[in-house]
Design a protein around this motif. Structure first.
Motif, PDB file in Angstrom:
ATOM      1  N   GLU A 141       0.731  -1.208   0.146  1.00  0.00           N
ATOM      2  CA  GLU A 141       0.048  -0.066   0.117  1.00  0.00           C
ATOM      3  C   GLU A 141       0.998   1.170   0.010  1.00  0.00           C
ATOM      4  O   GLU A 141       1.777   1.294   0.560  1.00  0.00           O
ATOM      5  N   PRO A 142       0.436   2.340  -0.777  1.00  0.00           N
ATOM      6  CA  PRO A 142       1.329   3.441  -0.794  1.00  0.00           C
ATOM      7  C   PRO A 142       1.357   4.006   0.585  1.00  0.00           C
ATOM      8  O   PRO A 142       0.229   3.979   1.640  1.00  0.00           O
ATOM      9  N   ARG A 143       2.315   4.558   1.015  1.00  0.00           N
ATOM     10  CA  ARG A 143       2.646   5.236   2.558  1.00  0.00           C
ATOM     11  C   ARG A 143       2.942   6.543   2.499  1.00  0.00           C
ATOM     12  O   ARG A 143       3.742   7.012   1.948  1.00  0.00           O
ATOM     13  N   LYS A 144       2.050   7.539   2.908  1.00  0.00           N
ATOM     14  CA  LYS A 144       2.259   8.858   2.998  1.00  0.00           C
ATOM     15  C   LYS A 144       3.227   9.116   4.043  1.00  0.00           C
ATOM     16  O   LYS A 144       3.018   8.695   5.244  1.00  0.00           O
ATOM     17  N   THR A 145       4.348   9.912   3.974  1.00  0.00           N
ATOM     18  CA  THR A 145       5.358  10.400   4.849  1.00  0.00           C
ATOM     19  C   THR A 145       5.308  11.929   4.695  1.00  0.00           C
ATOM     20  O   THR A 145       4.988  12.716   3.817  1.00  0.00           O
ATOM     21  N   ARG A 146       6.136  12.517   5.833  1.00  0.00           N
ATOM     22  CA  ARG A 146       6.371  13.827   5.588  1.00  0.00           C
ATOM     23  C   ARG A 146       7.217  14.281   4.369  1.00  0.00           C
ATOM     24  O   ARG A 146       7.064  15.508   4.044  1.00  0.00           O
ATOM     25  N   PHE A 147       7.809  13.426   3.691  1.00  0.00           N
ATOM     26  CA  PHE A 147       8.796  14.017   2.652  1.00  0.00           C
ATOM     27  C   PHE A 147       8.092  13.436   1.338  1.00  0.00           C
ATOM     28  O   PHE A 147       8.601  13.553   0.257  1.00  0.00           O
ATOM     29  N   GLY A 148       6.928  12.949   1.219  1.00  0.00           N
ATOM     30  CA  GLY A 148       5.973  12.398   0.159  1.00  0.00           C
ATOM     31  C   GLY A 148       5.426  10.894   0.475  1.00  0.00           C
ATOM     32  O   GLY A 148       5.400  10.368   1.212  1.00  0.00           O
ATOM     33  N   VAL A 149       4.939  10.469  -0.981  1.00  0.00           N
ATOM     34  CA  VAL A 149       4.267   9.146  -0.846  1.00  0.00           C
ATOM     35  C   VAL A 149       5.335   8.251  -1.366  1.00  0.00           C
ATOM     36  O   VAL A 149       5.857   8.450  -2.618  1.00  0.00           O
ATOM     37  N   SER A 150       5.427   7.133  -0.746  1.00  0.00           N
ATOM     38  CA  SER A 150       6.022   5.777  -1.318  1.00  0.00           C
ATOM     39  C   SER A 150       5.204   4.826  -1.807  1.00  0.00           C
ATOM     40  O   SER A 150       4.256   4.286  -1.043  1.00  0.00           O
ATOM     41  N   GLU A 151       5.396   4.291  -3.040  1.00  0.00           N
ATOM     42  CA  GLU A 151       4.543   3.585  -3.725  1.00  0.00           C
ATOM     43  C   GLU A 151       4.952   2.084  -3.779  1.00  0.00           C
ATOM     44  O   GLU A 151       4.739   1.257  -4.815  1.00  0.00           O
ATOM     45  N   GLY A 152       5.618   1.603  -2.633  1.00  0.00           N
ATOM     46  CA  GLY A 152       6.255   0.259  -2.823  1.00  0.00           C
ATOM     47  C   GLY A 152       7.376   0.173  -1.937  1.00  0.00           C
ATOM     48  O   GLY A 152       7.622   0.823  -1.264  1.00  0.00           O
ATOM     49  N   MET A 153       8.285  -0.991  -2.261  1.00  0.00           N
ATOM     50  CA  MET A 153       9.219  -1.001  -1.490  1.00  0.00           C
ATOM     51  C   MET A 153      10.471  -1.794  -2.473  1.00  0.00           C
ATOM     52  O   MET A 153      10.231  -2.658  -2.997  1.00  0.00           O
ATOM     53  N   VAL A 154      11.806  -1.223  -2.295  1.00  0.00           N
ATOM     54  CA  VAL A 154      12.782  -1.861  -2.902  1.00  0.00           C
ATOM     55  C   VAL A 154      13.327  -2.674  -1.901  1.00  0.00           C
ATOM     56  O   VAL A 154      13.552  -2.473  -0.806  1.00  0.00           O
ATOM     57  N   LEU A 155      13.551  -4.170  -2.500  1.00  0.00           N
ATOM     58  CA  LEU A 155      14.156  -5.029  -1.333  1.00  0.00           C
ATOM     59  C   LEU A 155      15.791  -5.189  -1.207  1.00  0.00           C
ATOM     60  O   LEU A 155      16.379  -4.875  -2.251  1.00  0.00           O
ATOM     61  N   ALA A 156      15.937  -5.285  -0.021  1.00  0.00           N
ATOM     62  CA  ALA A 156      17.741  -5.289   0.374  1.00  0.00           C
ATOM     63  C   ALA A 156      17.742  -6.305   1.329  1.00  0.00           C
ATOM     64  O   ALA A 156      17.180  -6.735   2.154  1.00  0.00           O
ATOM     65  N   ALA A 157      19.211  -6.370   1.490  1.00  0.00           N
ATOM     66  CA  ALA A 157      19.573  -7.224   2.440  1.00  0.00           C
ATOM     67  C   ALA A 157      20.556  -6.490   3.315  1.00  0.00           C
ATOM     68  O   ALA A 157      21.142  -5.561   2.822  1.00  0.00           O
ATOM     69  N   SER A 158      20.663  -6.736   4.567  1.00  0.00           N
ATOM     70  CA  SER A 158      21.462  -6.223   5.622  1.00  0.00           C
ATOM     71  C   SER A 158      22.136  -7.073   6.492  1.00  0.00           C
ATOM     72  O   SER A 158      21.717  -8.115   6.706  1.00  0.00           O
ATOM     73  N   ASP A 159      23.171  -6.700   7.144  1.00  0.00           N
ATOM     74  CA  ASP A 159      23.877  -7.459   8.206  1.00  0.00           C
ATOM     75  C   ASP A 159      23.073  -7.609   9.464  1.00  0.00           C
ATOM     76  O   ASP A 159      21.988  -6.309   9.414  1.00  0.00           O
ATOM     77  N   ALA A 160      23.282  -7.784  10.520  1.00  0.00           N
ATOM     78  CA  ALA A 160      22.448  -7.994  11.762  1.00  0.00           C
ATOM     79  C   ALA A 160      22.593  -6.816  12.577  1.00  0.00           C
ATOM     80  O   ALA A 160      21.516  -6.450  12.944  1.00  0.00           O
TER      81      ALA A 160
END
Length: 179
Positions: A141-160
């Motif tokens: 779902e699009p998410r409204k933030t104070r910086f604008g609307v994000s229309e999805g998510m880019v997938l990423a990996a991170s360390d612990a």
């Protein structure tokens, strides 16, 4: 002494103790829940730092759809420039932007583009992201933030510890829109 050692071993076996190198276990999901996720290939066509944000980069993604069809009903339609929308306006509007990529890549039309706000500023320079292909969760779902609307998510990996982050990229031959 041996009882303390035994208790420690039993606690570790039961999962009471977690180690810094292993992520905490996530709850299991069913295959039907997994199938609800629309994960597709996207090409980053524009990236910029978000003014006033410590961690965000605004990404414009080519998701490879020339015109949404009934099978793509789960994809959100693009939003207009989020900086010009009111804070209470979450209506979906078509964009007017067009972008071309280098080489023989096709022209990106407005229905192909999505905006994603991603917390990767400390790990990537915007210029290094342009042209990369990544995996994109399209039906979040699009998410409204104070910086604008994000229309999805880019997938990423991170360390612990979250000290290293890597965007998931695709293999040669993958094209925007592939699932």
């Amino acid at each position: 002494l041996w009882r303390a050692s035994l208790r420690s071993s039993v606690a570790a076996w039961r999962g009471v103790r977690t180690f810094a190198s292993a992520p905490p276990p996530a709850p299991s999901i069913s295959i039907s829940d997994f199938m609800k996720m629309n994960i597709c290939v996207a090409r980053i066509v524009h990236a910029e730092h978000v003014e006033g944000a410590d961690k965000l980069i605004r990404l414009r993604l080519d998701i490879g759809l020339s015109s949404p069809s009934s099978s793509d009903a789960s994809l959100p339609t693009p939003l207009s420039d989020s900086s010009s929308s009111s804070s209470s306006d979450l209506s979906l509007k078509p964009t007017t932007a067009t972008t071309t990529t280098e080489g023989n890549a096709p022209t990106t039309t407005s229905s192909n583009l999505r905006t994603v706000l991603s917390g990767i500023k400390q790990f990537y320079a915007p210029g290094d992201l342009i042209g990369k292909q990544c995996l994109y969760l399209a039906n979040l779902e699009p998410r409204k933030t104070r910086f604008g609307v994000s229309e999805g998510m880019v997938l990423a990996a991170s360390d612990a510890k979250g000290e290293k982050v890597f965007i998931t990229t695709t293999d040669t031959g993958a094209e925007p829109g592939m699932r």
